[in-house]
Design an enzyme around this catalytic site. Structure first.
Site, PDB file in Angstrom:
ATOM      1  N   GLY A  45      29.501  41.637  30.783  1.00  0.00           N
ATOM      2  CA  GLY A  45      30.343  42.187  29.817  1.00  0.00           C
ATOM      3  C   GLY A  45      31.367  41.023  29.292  1.00  0.00           C
ATOM      4  O   GLY A  45      31.498  40.072  29.999  1.00  0.00           O
ATOM      5  N   GLN A  50      38.552  37.263  25.358  1.00  0.00           N
ATOM      6  CA  GLN A  50      38.303  36.247  26.212  1.00  0.00           C
ATOM      7  C   GLN A  50      37.413  34.984  25.327  1.00  0.00           C
ATOM      8  O   GLN A  50      37.320  34.008  26.117  1.00  0.00           O
ATOM      9  CB  GLN A  50      36.993  36.867  27.241  1.00  0.00           C
ATOM     10  N   CYS A 100      35.181  38.235  37.038  1.00  0.00           N
ATOM     11  CA  CYS A 100      35.433  38.176  35.682  1.00  0.00           C
ATOM     12  C   CYS A 100      35.586  36.773  35.149  1.00  0.00           C
ATOM     13  O   CYS A 100      35.718  35.673  35.825  1.00  0.00           O
ATOM     14  CB  CYS A 100      37.129  38.413  35.554  1.00  0.00           C
ATOM     15  N   LEU A 101      34.466  36.488  34.094  1.00  0.00           N
ATOM     16  CA  LEU A 101      34.576  35.183  33.581  1.00  0.00           C
ATOM     17  C   LEU A 101      35.475  34.583  33.106  1.00  0.00           C
ATOM     18  O   LEU A 101      35.762  33.249  33.276  1.00  0.00           O
ATOM     19  CB  LEU A 101      33.574  35.340  32.277  1.00  0.00           C
ATOM     20  N   HIS A 142      36.448  47.914  33.040  1.00  0.00           N
ATOM     21  CA  HIS A 142      36.920  46.590  33.167  1.00  0.00           C
ATOM     22  C   HIS A 142      36.973  45.864  31.852  1.00  0.00           C
ATOM     23  O   HIS A 142      37.955  45.124  31.501  1.00  0.00           O
ATOM     24  CB  HIS A 142      35.767  45.910  33.937  1.00  0.00           C
ATOM     25  N   GLU A 143      36.149  46.057  30.789  1.00  0.00           N
ATOM     26  CA  GLU A 143      36.250  45.601  29.396  1.00  0.00           C
ATOM     27  C   GLU A 143      37.209  46.207  28.579  1.00  0.00           C
ATOM     28  O   GLU A 143      38.110  45.528  27.880  1.00  0.00           O
ATOM     29  CB  GLU A 143      34.980  45.542  28.657  1.00  0.00           C
ATOM     30  N   HIS A 146      40.496  44.707  29.525  1.00  0.00           N
ATOM     31  CA  HIS A 146      40.750  43.349  28.604  1.00  0.00           C
ATOM     32  C   HIS A 146      41.361  43.455  27.373  1.00  0.00           C
ATOM     33  O   HIS A 146      42.075  42.923  26.986  1.00  0.00           O
ATOM     34  CB  HIS A 146      39.501  42.461  28.510  1.00  0.00           C
TER      35      HIS A 146
HETATM   36 NI    NI Z   1      36.616  40.460  32.675  1.00  0.00          NI
END
Ligand code: NI
Length: 186
Positions: A45, A50, A100-101, A142-143, A146
């Site tokens: 995701g 991001q 998380c990236l 989660h997304e 963000h």
């Molecule tokens: Ni994340």
């Protein structure tokens, strides 16, 4: 085009996102770039902040996980979710280890609703509604976080967060390594 991923501490990740007014070549390009960036980083995701953007969009690789009925034509590839809103969450919650990236090398158990219902526009701007559980429900929560400027580490106990404080401060100052491109503000 792969876009360097913003790190925890970057203001754009706290700013929240704004609804997309309509389709454009720019939005389609952004979605393509987000999918390419997510795949390049082996993520499941990725949300627009991001990659330094404020559109209310995330992409996710859920196709194999969701039982669609009927199966949408794009179900075999990463999907784009435009202007997503979680319209229902189950009271039943579960714990699962998240990463998380934008926060390399940190994983924590996070409690979230087991099932959710989501409204969104698909990448052809058709209104959709989806009810999912398990991993897709978790990725989507989660997304969507963000898009509100929230990280999974905001959802752990104060005690656990205190243990991570030094590491998070290092990431925020650009001291992070990953096998994908990172955008460092410093
Ligand atoms: Ni994340």
């Amino acid at each position: 085009m792969i876009i360097p991923i913003r790190l925890y501490g970057d203001p754009v990740l706290r700013g929240g996102a704004e609804d997309v007014a309509g389709d454009s070549a720019e939005i389609q390009q952004l979605i393509d770039d987000m999918i390419e960036t997510m795949r390049g980083a082996s993520g499941i995701g990725l949300a627009a902040p991001q990659v330094g953007r404020t559109e209310r969009i995330f992409v996710a690789d859920l196709a194999a996980e969701i039982q669609f009925e009927p199966v949408p034509e794009e179900a075999s590839q990463p999907m784009a979710f435009i202007n997503p809103e979680i319209v229902w969450e189950s009271e039943e919650e579960g714990d699962f280890e998240e990463g998380c990236l934008s926060i390399p090398d940190i994983t924590e158990m996070v409690k979230r609703s087991e099932r959710i219902r989501l409204t969104y526009l698909d990448r052809r701007f058709r209104p959709q509604e989806l009810e999912v559980g398990d991993l897709p429900a978790r990725v989507i929560q989660h997304e969507v976080d963000h898009l509100e400027g929230i990280f999974f580490v905001d959802r752990i106990s104060a005690f656990r967060r205190r243990l991570l404080r030094r590491k998070l401060r290092e990431i925020a100052s650009g001291k992070a390594e990953a096998d994908y491109a990172l955008y460092r503000i410093l």
